[in-house]
Design a protein around this motif. Structure first.
Motif, short mmCIF file in Angstrom:
data_model
loop_
_atom_site.label_atom_id
_atom_site.label_comp_id
_atom_site.label_asym_id
_atom_site.label_seq_id
_atom_site.Cartn_x
_atom_site.Cartn_y
_atom_site.Cartn_z
N TYR A 53 0.84 -1.19 0.00
CA TYR A 53 0.00 0.00 0.00
C TYR A 53 0.88 1.24 0.00
CZ TYR A 53 -3.75 -3.10 0.41
OH TYR A 53 -4.63 -4.11 0.11
N GLN A 55 0.15 4.38 -0.06
CA GLN A 55 -0.27 5.48 0.82
C GLN A 55 0.27 5.30 2.24
OE1 GLN A 55 -2.28 3.44 -0.81
NE2 GLN A 55 -3.53 4.62 -2.23
N THR A 56 0.26 4.05 2.73
CA THR A 56 0.67 3.79 4.11
C THR A 56 2.05 3.15 4.19
OG1 THR A 56 -0.33 1.59 4.13
CG2 THR A 56 -1.71 3.46 4.85
N LYS A 57 2.58 2.76 3.03
CA LYS A 57 3.86 2.06 2.93
C LYS A 57 3.84 0.75 3.73
CE LYS A 57 6.37 5.97 1.41
NZ LYS A 57 5.34 6.36 0.54
N GLY A 58 2.66 0.13 3.80
CA GLY A 58 2.49 -1.12 4.53
C GLY A 58 2.31 -2.30 3.60
N ASP A 81 4.35 -2.82 8.95
CA ASP A 81 4.09 -1.39 8.83
C ASP A 81 5.27 -0.68 8.17
OD1 ASP A 81 6.05 -0.88 10.77
OD2 ASP A 81 4.61 -0.38 12.34
N ALA A 82 5.16 0.61 8.00
CA ALA A 82 6.18 1.40 7.29
C ALA A 82 7.54 1.37 7.98
CB ALA A 82 5.71 2.85 7.14
N LYS A 118 -5.70 0.23 9.41
CA LYS A 118 -5.03 1.52 9.16
C LYS A 118 -3.89 1.35 8.15
CE LYS A 118 -6.25 3.31 13.66
NZ LYS A 118 -5.83 3.42 15.04
N ILE A 119 -3.24 0.20 8.18
CA ILE A 119 -2.11 -0.06 7.28
C ILE A 119 -2.58 -0.53 5.92
CG2 ILE A 119 -0.08 -1.55 6.94
CD1 ILE A 119 0.25 -1.43 10.02
N CYS A 120 -3.58 -1.39 5.89
CA CYS A 120 -4.11 -1.97 4.64
C CYS A 120 -5.62 -1.80 4.63
CB CYS A 120 -3.73 -3.44 4.54
SG CYS A 120 -1.96 -3.72 4.64
N PRO A 121 -6.10 -0.62 4.30
CA PRO A 121 -7.51 -0.30 4.48
C PRO A 121 -8.50 -1.07 3.63
CG PRO A 121 -6.38 1.48 3.36
CD PRO A 121 -5.33 0.51 3.79
#
Length: 131
Positions: A53, A55-58, A81-82, A118-121
């Motif tokens: 992702y 946007q979140t770098k996840g 996570d990022a 939040k990480i992978c919506p």
């Protein structure tokens, strides 16, 4: 002259798309490497449904590994996570409805899912992209 400009724009667009895809591929690779570092038998890890992702770098997906008897244990959900922090769906959770599990198990499950969303919506816990 116009043809050269159009060709130049096309080349820049193709290069940009290639760079984005390359970044996504490398990020997924690094995420899988971080997950492997957490496993008992990293060489036997099998991944599926791994998504990056931007946007979140996840990174989110599922992984299965071999147990000490040599058999695969089944896929388990994970995210990275990022910052490279890896988390797995709560261990020993048998996926029963929340109303049938202990409050401690329900709390762990909900905490994991809250962070994961939040990480992978747009990915569900079974590993597929929602659509």
């Amino acid at each position: 002259m116009k043809i050269k400009i159009v060709l130049g724009v096309v080349v820049l667009l193709v290069a940009g798309v290639g760079a984005i895809q390359s970044t996504a591929w490398y990020s997924k690779y690094r995420g899988e490497q971080r997950v492997r570092e957490m496993l008992k038998n990293p060489d036997a890890a099998v991944f599926r449904g791994v998504y990056y992702y931007h946007q979140t770098k996840g990174i989110c997906g599922e992984v299965s590994e071999k147990n000490s008897m040599g058999g695969y244990v089944g896929f388990n959900d994970f995210f990275v996570d990022a910052d490279g922090v890896v988390a797995f769906y709560p261990e020993k959770d048998d996926h029963r409805p929340l109303s049938e599990v202990s409050p401690e198990t329900a709390k762990k499950r909900l905490e994991y899912l809250d962070i994961r969303l939040k990480i992978c919506p747009d990915v569900n816990v079974e590993g597929g992209v929602s659509g």
